[in-house]
Write a protein that holds these residues in place. Structure first.
Motif, PDB file in Angstrom:
ATOM      1  N   ASP A 139       0.831  -1.203   0.000  1.00  0.00           N
ATOM      2  CA  ASP A 139       0.000   0.000   0.000  1.00  0.00           C
ATOM      3  C   ASP A 139       0.863   1.250   0.000  1.00  0.00           C
ATOM      4  O   ASP A 139       1.978   1.260   0.529  1.00  0.00           O
ATOM      5  N   THR A 153     -15.637   1.083  -1.141  1.00  0.00           N
ATOM      6  CA  THR A 153     -15.262  -0.291  -1.465  1.00  0.00           C
ATOM      7  C   THR A 153     -15.323  -0.564  -2.965  1.00  0.00           C
ATOM      8  O   THR A 153     -14.642  -1.464  -3.452  1.00  0.00           O
ATOM      9  N   ASP A 154     -16.104   0.200  -3.705  1.00  0.00           N
ATOM     10  CA  ASP A 154     -16.211   0.022  -5.149  1.00  0.00           C
ATOM     11  C   ASP A 154     -14.931   0.521  -5.826  1.00  0.00           C
ATOM     12  O   ASP A 154     -14.461   1.636  -5.563  1.00  0.00           O
ATOM     13  N   ALA A 155     -14.352  -0.286  -6.717  1.00  0.00           N
ATOM     14  CA  ALA A 155     -13.072   0.049  -7.359  1.00  0.00           C
ATOM     15  C   ALA A 155     -13.158   1.319  -8.196  1.00  0.00           C
ATOM     16  O   ALA A 155     -12.229   2.135  -8.198  1.00  0.00           O
ATOM     17  N   GLU A 156     -14.261   1.516  -8.923  1.00  0.00           N
ATOM     18  CA  GLU A 156     -14.400   2.722  -9.757  1.00  0.00           C
ATOM     19  C   GLU A 156     -14.539   3.979  -8.909  1.00  0.00           C
ATOM     20  O   GLU A 156     -13.948   5.013  -9.212  1.00  0.00           O
ATOM     21  N   LEU A 158     -13.362   4.327  -5.914  1.00  0.00           N
ATOM     22  CA  LEU A 158     -12.052   4.530  -5.304  1.00  0.00           C
ATOM     23  C   LEU A 158     -11.110   5.246  -6.273  1.00  0.00           C
ATOM     24  O   LEU A 158     -10.402   6.177  -5.892  1.00  0.00           O
ATOM     25  N   LYS A 159     -11.129   4.841  -7.532  1.00  0.00           N
ATOM     26  CA  LYS A 159     -10.273   5.481  -8.535  1.00  0.00           C
ATOM     27  C   LYS A 159     -10.657   6.953  -8.716  1.00  0.00           C
ATOM     28  O   LYS A 159      -9.785   7.814  -8.835  1.00  0.00           O
ATOM     29  N   GLN A 162      -9.351   8.783  -5.652  1.00  0.00           N
ATOM     30  CA  GLN A 162      -7.899   8.922  -5.723  1.00  0.00           C
ATOM     31  C   GLN A 162      -7.509   9.976  -6.757  1.00  0.00           C
ATOM     32  O   GLN A 162      -6.585  10.763  -6.530  1.00  0.00           O
TER      33      GLN A 162
END
Length: 198
Positions: A139, A153-156, A158-159, A162
């Motif tokens: 990490d 928690t959803d990857a999209e 999170l992106k 970020q």
């Protein structure tokens, strides 16, 4: 025979300088957003290996977070907000808040500056030394002790979050650089001319 031995010996050395194969795609990384999607005019993403790219990204993330804190601190101090009480036996927080930010830093006693530098050093050592290093797939480092995880928690999602953090950090780096320039070179930042904090 000497020529053949030299060619064989140097072929291993030549492979050491061959460009590595990149598996990470700059376009797919967080922070690669419009209007300059994948902006990398110097080709830094192609230097070295995936570990090098992870190191660049971690450095950008750390500098972004520090710049956001510095910019916020500059605004808070420029607005005159301060802690109650004394910073040292001779210097009060109220006195520091009446100064320009860089003059206030000069007024901090040397022992106080040493404590700040040690805190930064300690935070760097702790974040770099824990668990699997980010250049090896671990990490990215955090500044907060203990780390607070508000990430979705959803990857999209999170992106997107970020990317927002990186873009805000990039803007904060530009902001704090302009504050430093305006404080040291009067008139270098036209929008800040005449501002009492510069």
């Amino acid at each position: 025979m000497k020529v053949a031995a030299t060619v064989v010996a140097l072929s291993g050395v030549a492979n050491a300088f061959a460009p590595p194969q990149k598996s990470a795609n700059l376009q797919d990384m967080p922070g690669s957003t419009l209007p300059l999607k994948g902006f990398d005019p110097f080709g830094l993403a192609t230097l070295g290996s995936d570990s090098t790219l992870a190191w660049f990204r971690a450095a950008e993330l750390k500098h972004s977070r520090v710049a956001m804190l510095a910019t916020t601190g500059y605004f808070v101090q420029a607005a005159g907000f301060h802690f109650p009480g004394m910073l040292s036996s001779e210097v009060s927080f109220e006195t520091l808040s009446a100064m320009k930010p860089f003059d206030a830093w000069d007024a901090v006693p040397d022992l106080g500056k040493a404590q700040i530098y040690f805190s930064i050093f300690f935070a760097e050592v702790v974040t770099e030394a824990k668990g699997t290093h980010y250049t090896k797939g671990g990490d990215f480092p955090t500044i907060i002790f203990p780390p607070i995880n508000l990430a979705p928690t959803d990857a999209e999602e999170l992106k997107v979050q970020q990317s927002r953090e990186l873009n805000n950090g990039r803007l904060a780096m530009i902001a704090i650089m302009s504050f430093v320039a305006a404080a040291n070179l009067p008139g270098s930042v036209p929008l800040l001319v005449g501002n009492s904090m510069f």
